[in-house]
Design an enzyme around this catalytic site. Structure first.
Site, short mmCIF file in Angstrom:
data_model
loop_
_atom_site.label_atom_id
_atom_site.label_comp_id
_atom_site.label_asym_id
_atom_site.label_seq_id
_atom_site.Cartn_x
_atom_site.Cartn_y
_atom_site.Cartn_z
N TYR A 109 89.61 -37.18 -52.42
CA TYR A 109 90.21 -38.49 -52.59
C TYR A 109 90.57 -38.78 -54.05
O TYR A 109 90.95 -39.89 -54.38
CB TYR A 109 89.26 -39.57 -52.06
N LYS A 150 79.76 -28.18 -47.00
CA LYS A 150 80.43 -26.96 -46.52
C LYS A 150 80.34 -25.93 -47.66
O LYS A 150 81.33 -25.32 -48.07
CB LYS A 150 81.89 -27.28 -46.16
N ASP A 188 80.36 -28.93 -39.97
CA ASP A 188 80.80 -28.71 -38.57
C ASP A 188 79.62 -28.81 -37.63
O ASP A 188 79.67 -29.48 -36.59
CB ASP A 188 81.58 -27.40 -38.42
N ASP A 241 83.68 -40.05 -44.77
CA ASP A 241 84.71 -40.85 -44.10
C ASP A 241 84.74 -40.49 -42.61
O ASP A 241 84.71 -41.36 -41.73
CB ASP A 241 86.07 -40.53 -44.77
#
Ligand code: NAI
Length: 336
Positions: A126, A173, A206, A230
């Site tokens: 972002y 991740k 995930d 988010d």
């Protein structure tokens, strides 16, 4: 003395739900002087500014804001209002409590969820640093810094300590983004080591998403970079009745802006269908921030009573009431 607070109604359903929150706050007996600051898609397009100066000036004065959602023009070079506001005032912690409301029938009605998501609010993908390398090839920079990672991790662990929470889970991740998410994890581990009484674990995003649906009861406090936060907070909202019932706060060291997780919902705007619960519960968070604990408890109890009785609810949660009828019912349930 009255609290001076900036009110940003926003657009879409923003003016409807923020008017509902203002009514509920007044009925809860809190003395507030509102500074009205307009910020909406029309104004952004007219002025060419992502965030009008009047909004920033007001928040610089009051240091506390209650905000409705604002539509972000897609493409066309406008930065998101929310991203601009969070970066400008350094509102680095986006805090989203996800709780099952009593009596609310969802697909997961048998679950009593009570988790809180700490989403880093100022960087990651972002940052808005995008670059066209050559025609039809674009890159977006994912920025992760030690400073921002440490302070969001500290916000999560401090909250856990203060509220006697048992576990903090960080979502990442780092198996793929070894340097960026790797740094985020390293910072979480370092901060976590200072809180030995709080359990700490890590989940790859995930797997965390799958577990959020299949075993959400395991989650207590969660901390994650901006993008995962988010997405995962909307996912978690889906478990407890949708975007209409999940509040939020953007907190920095010197300013705080309270707003629902949802957007401007153009599909239902202006029809009296919007659920104001999320912004009302964001107002409850604001009252706690202002140390108005009694009023905060009264308003939260009134909202929960309306849900427990289940007679006057908005369509998104299975009822037939309008925004105003729901608001009046919450006010009627405020205990003296
Ligand atoms: P959205 O959250 O506005 O709507 C998603 C779905 O949830 C829609 O079907 C909507 O009707 C429903 N919904 C949302 N809030 C509700 C409520 N209070 N009561 C009942 N139903 C509700 O997401 P969408 O459509 O992706 O975004 C619309 C606009 O809002 C976009 O321009 C986006 O940029 C902006 N946005 C602004 C935010 C903010 O100002 N904080 C946050 C998220 C999106």
């Amino acid at each position: 003395m009255a609290h001076r607070i900036t009110l940003i109604p926003g657009d879409g359903i923003g003016p409807e739900v923020s008017a509902a929150a203002v009514r509920a706050l007044e009925a809860a007996g809190v003395a507030i002087e509102w500074e009205l600051a307009e910020c909406n898609e029309k104004l952004i397009k007219e002025t060419g500014q992502s965030i009008p100066k009047t909004v920033i000036d007001s928040l610089e004065r009051t240091r506390v804001g209650l905000k409705g959602p604002v539509t972000t023009p897609v493409a066309g070079g406008f930065q998101s209002v929310n991203v601009a506001l969070r970066k400008r005032l350094d509102l680095y912690a986006n805090v989203r409590p996800v709780r099952t409301l009593p009596g609310l029938r969802t697909r997961f009605a048998d679950l009593k969820l009570d988790m809180i998501i700490f989403r880093e609010n100022t960087e990651d993908l972002y940052s808005g640093i995008e670059h066209e390398v050559v025609n039809d090839v674009v890159t977006s920079l994912k920025v992760i810094t030690r400073k921002a990672s440490v302070r969001i991790a500290r916000a999560a662990f401090e909250y856990a300590r203060l509220h006697h929470r048992k576990k903090v889970t960080s979502v990442h991740k780092a198996n793929i983004m070894k340097l960026s998410d790797g740094l985020f994890l390293k910072c979480c581990r370092e901060v976590g080591a200072e809180y030995p009484e709080i359990a700490y674990n890590e989940l790859i995003v995930d797997n965390a998403s799958m577990q959020m649906v299949s075993k959400p009861m395991q989650f207590d406090v969660l901390v994650m970079p901006n993008l995962y936060g988010d997405i995962m907070s909307d996912l978690a909202a889906g478990l407890v009745g949708g975007l209409g019932v999940v509040p939020g706060a953007n907190i920095g060291d010197s300013h705080a802006v309270f707003e629902a997780v949802h957007g401007s919902a153009p599909d239902i705007a202006g029809r009296g269908l919007a659920n104001p619960t999320a912004i009302m519960m964001s107002s409850v968070m604001m009252l706690r921030h202002l140390h108005e604990m009694k009023a905060a408890d009264r308003l939260q109890d009134a909202i929960e009573t309306v849900y427990a009785e289940g007679r006057v609810l908005t369509p998104d949660v299975g009822g037939a009431a309008t925004t105003e009828q729901f608001t009046s019912e919450v006010i009627a349930q405020l205990k003296p």
